[in-house]
Write a protein that holds these residues in place. Structure first.
Motif, PDB file in Angstrom:
ATOM      1  N   GLY A  95      21.166  58.074  -1.164  1.00 14.35           N
ATOM      2  CA  GLY A  95      20.291  57.045  -1.685  1.00 14.35           C
ATOM      3  C   GLY A  95      19.997  57.317  -3.139  1.00 14.35           C
ATOM      4  N   GLY A  96      19.217  56.461  -3.719  1.00 12.25           N
ATOM      5  CA  GLY A  96      18.880  56.671  -5.102  1.00 12.25           C
ATOM      6  C   GLY A  96      17.901  55.648  -5.618  1.00 12.25           C
ATOM      7  N   LEU A  97      17.479  55.895  -6.826  1.00 13.99           N
ATOM      8  CA  LEU A  97      16.537  55.040  -7.508  1.00 13.99           C
ATOM      9  C   LEU A  97      17.067  54.795  -8.908  1.00 13.99           C
ATOM     10  CD1 LEU A  97      13.595  53.813  -7.722  1.00 13.99           C
ATOM     11  CD2 LEU A  97      12.923  56.040  -8.599  1.00 13.99           C
ATOM     12  N   ARG A  98      16.972  53.549  -9.366  1.00 16.02           N
ATOM     13  CA  ARG A  98      17.396  53.195 -10.715  1.00 16.02           C
ATOM     14  C   ARG A  98      16.317  52.277 -11.286  1.00 16.02           C
ATOM     15  NH1 ARG A  98      22.305  53.542 -13.012  1.00 16.02           N
ATOM     16  NH2 ARG A  98      22.630  52.315 -14.887  1.00 16.02           N
ATOM     17  N   VAL A  99      15.715  52.705 -12.394  1.00 18.89           N
ATOM     18  CA  VAL A  99      14.635  51.959 -13.017  1.00 18.89           C
ATOM     19  C   VAL A  99      14.992  51.716 -14.472  1.00 18.89           C
ATOM     20  CG1 VAL A  99      12.184  51.959 -13.591  1.00 18.89           C
ATOM     21  CG2 VAL A  99      12.953  53.112 -11.516  1.00 18.89           C
ATOM     22  N   ALA A 100      15.068  50.463 -14.876  1.00 17.84           N
ATOM     23  CA  ALA A 100      15.308  50.116 -16.276  1.00 17.84           C
ATOM     24  C   ALA A 100      13.977  49.665 -16.873  1.00 17.84           C
ATOM     25  CB  ALA A 100      16.348  49.010 -16.388  1.00 17.84           C
ATOM     26  N   PHE A 101      13.695  50.144 -18.099  1.00 16.84           N
ATOM     27  CA  PHE A 101      12.409  49.857 -18.713  1.00 16.84           C
ATOM     28  C   PHE A 101      12.549  49.709 -20.223  1.00 16.84           C
ATOM     29  CE2 PHE A 101      12.946  54.414 -18.635  1.00 16.84           C
ATOM     30  CZ  PHE A 101      12.466  54.850 -19.855  1.00 16.84           C
ATOM     31  N   ALA A 102      11.492  49.180 -20.844  1.00 19.03           N
ATOM     32  CA  ALA A 102      11.405  49.062 -22.298  1.00 19.03           C
ATOM     33  C   ALA A 102      10.178  49.835 -22.751  1.00 19.03           C
ATOM     34  CB  ALA A 102      11.284  47.595 -22.701  1.00 19.03           C
ATOM     35  N   SER A 103      10.305  50.563 -23.857  1.00 18.25           N
ATOM     36  CA  SER A 103       9.200  51.365 -24.392  1.00 18.25           C
ATOM     37  C   SER A 103       8.943  51.036 -25.861  1.00 18.25           C
ATOM     38  CB  SER A 103       9.509  52.864 -24.284  1.00 18.25           C
ATOM     39  OG  SER A 103       9.421  53.288 -22.954  1.00 18.25           O
ATOM     40  N   PRO A 104       7.672  51.143 -26.282  1.00 18.98           N
ATOM     41  CA  PRO A 104       7.319  50.853 -27.667  1.00 18.98           C
ATOM     42  C   PRO A 104       7.423  52.080 -28.585  1.00 18.98           C
ATOM     43  CG  PRO A 104       5.332  51.193 -26.412  1.00 18.98           C
ATOM     44  CD  PRO A 104       6.485  51.319 -25.445  1.00 18.98           C
ATOM     45  N   ALA A 105       8.445  52.901 -28.394  1.00 23.33           N
ATOM     46  CA  ALA A 105       8.663  54.089 -29.233  1.00 23.33           C
ATOM     47  C   ALA A 105      10.166  54.354 -29.306  1.00 23.33           C
ATOM     48  CB  ALA A 105       7.942  55.293 -28.645  1.00 23.33           C
ATOM     49  N   THR A 106      10.569  55.187 -30.244  1.00 20.40           N
ATOM     50  CA  THR A 106      11.989  55.498 -30.420  1.00 20.40           C
ATOM     51  C   THR A 106      12.509  56.304 -29.238  1.00 20.40           C
ATOM     52  OG1 THR A 106      11.561  57.592 -31.544  1.00 20.40           O
ATOM     53  CG2 THR A 106      11.688  55.590 -32.927  1.00 20.40           C
ATOM     54  N   PRO A 107      13.832  56.303 -29.011  1.00 15.53           N
ATOM     55  CA  PRO A 107      14.389  57.089 -27.918  1.00 15.53           C
ATOM     56  C   PRO A 107      14.001  58.571 -27.985  1.00 15.53           C
ATOM     57  CG  PRO A 107      16.035  55.548 -28.689  1.00 15.53           C
ATOM     58  CD  PRO A 107      14.866  55.468 -29.647  1.00 15.53           C
ATOM     59  N   ALA A 108      13.991  59.159 -29.171  1.00 17.39           N
ATOM     60  CA  ALA A 108      13.656  60.586 -29.292  1.00 17.39           C
ATOM     61  C   ALA A 108      12.214  60.854 -28.862  1.00 17.39           C
ATOM     62  CB  ALA A 108      13.880  61.063 -30.726  1.00 17.39           C
ATOM     63  N   ILE A 109      11.304  60.005 -29.258  1.00 18.86           N
ATOM     64  CA  ILE A 109       9.902  60.184 -28.865  1.00 18.86           C
ATOM     65  C   ILE A 109       9.751  60.051 -27.354  1.00 18.86           C
ATOM     66  CG2 ILE A 109       7.598  59.127 -29.011  1.00 18.86           C
ATOM     67  CD1 ILE A 109       8.242  58.530 -31.977  1.00 18.86           C
ATOM     68  N   VAL A 110      10.374  59.029 -26.772  1.00 16.90           N
ATOM     69  CA  VAL A 110      10.286  58.814 -25.320  1.00 16.90           C
ATOM     70  C   VAL A 110      10.930  59.984 -24.576  1.00 16.90           C
ATOM     71  CG1 VAL A 110      10.970  57.302 -23.409  1.00 16.90           C
ATOM     72  CG2 VAL A 110      10.191  56.304 -25.578  1.00 16.90           C
ATOM     73  N   ARG A 111      12.101  60.439 -25.029  1.00 23.63           N
ATOM     74  CA  ARG A 111      12.796  61.565 -24.395  1.00 23.63           C
ATOM     75  C   ARG A 111      11.912  62.809 -24.398  1.00 23.63           C
ATOM     76  NH1 ARG A 111      16.918  63.635 -28.091  1.00 23.63           N
ATOM     77  NH2 ARG A 111      15.023  64.562 -28.903  1.00 23.63           N
ATOM     78  N   ASP A 112      11.365  63.168 -25.553  1.00 29.49           N
ATOM     79  CA  ASP A 112      10.545  64.367 -25.660  1.00 29.49           C
ATOM     80  C   ASP A 112       9.273  64.256 -24.830  1.00 29.49           C
ATOM     81  OD1 ASP A 112      12.524  65.288 -27.340  1.00 29.49           O
ATOM     82  OD2 ASP A 112      11.359  64.977 -29.178  1.00 29.49           O
ATOM     83  N   TRP A 113       8.701  63.056 -24.776  1.00 33.27           N
ATOM     84  CA  TRP A 113       7.502  62.810 -23.975  1.00 33.27           C
ATOM     85  C   TRP A 113       7.801  63.073 -22.498  1.00 33.27           C
ATOM     86  CZ3 TRP A 113       5.809  59.584 -20.103  1.00 33.27           C
ATOM     87  CH2 TRP A 113       4.427  59.393 -19.988  1.00 33.27           C
ATOM     88  N   PHE A 114       8.917  62.526 -22.002  1.00 33.34           N
ATOM     89  CA  PHE A 114       9.311  62.749 -20.609  1.00 33.34           C
ATOM     90  C   PHE A 114       9.649  64.212 -20.346  1.00 33.34           C
ATOM     91  CE2 PHE A 114      10.012  58.148 -19.880  1.00 33.34           C
ATOM     92  CZ  PHE A 114       9.517  58.044 -18.594  1.00 33.34           C
ATOM     93  N   ALA A 115      10.399  64.844 -21.241  1.00 36.57           N
ATOM     94  CA  ALA A 115      10.819  66.237 -21.033  1.00 36.57           C
ATOM     95  C   ALA A 115       9.615  67.146 -20.825  1.00 36.57           C
ATOM     96  CB  ALA A 115      11.656  66.720 -22.214  1.00 36.57           C
TER      97      ALA A 115
END
Length: 162
Positions: A95-115
């Motif tokens: 099984g799996g989960l796939r979620v597509a989303f939009a964020s109000p920040a650059t990819p690097a900021i979002v990546r580091d925030w999640f990490a």
């Protein structure tokens, strides 16, 4: 295996706000070899159900799912984000989960925030360009794919495989 995930998704939908604007989230629940058991079209608000013994569709208000409606072990989406699509695939073995989303920040900021936050809840992730890859706290494959959306926004997809 994915029944709790499906039930959690139904809970998300029940708690999420209805929105009659032009923007809504599309949701699908797939099982039994990839067959769609239930889906909500984000553009039209139409909900379809196709399970043994029952088939039908109904028009609902569009559903907007945002950071308050979704989390991974307590980690929500980047503040101000909105979910575009939520797909759940499951059967007895995979099984799996796939979620597509939009964020109000650059990819690097979002990546580091999640990490930073995912590491605190047991995910083992590392950057790969603008993306994060690794495993969940249950040792399932995890991937966060990010791309720029203009100069100061990002689109992303979270993929968890079973």
């Amino acid at each position: 295996m994915f029944r709790p995930l499906i039930l959690a998704t139904v809970g998300v939908l029940a708690l999420s706000g209805c929105d009659r604007s032009n923007e809504g989230a599309s949701v699908s629940i797939n099982a039994d070899g990839g067959n769609v058991l239930g889906a909500i079209d984000g553009e039209t608000g139409e909900m379809k159900i196709d399970v043994p013994g029952f088939q039908g569709s109904v028009k609902l208000p569009k559903i907007k799912i945002d950071t308050g409606d979704f989390d991974l072990n307590g980690v929500r989406l980047y503040p101000g984000s909105s979910i575009k699509t939520l797909n759940i695939v499951g059967n007895d073995n995979t099984g799996g989960l796939r979620v597509a989303f939009a964020s109000p920040a650059t990819p690097a900021i979002v990546r580091d925030w999640f990490a930073q936050r995912l590491g605190k809840v047991g995910y083992q992730v590392h950057p790969e360009g603008a993306n994060l890859i690794g495993t969940t706290d249950e040792n399932k494959p995890f991937r966060l794919e990010l791309a720029p959306d203009g100069t100061d926004k990002a689109t992303g997809t979270i993929v968890i495989s079973g």
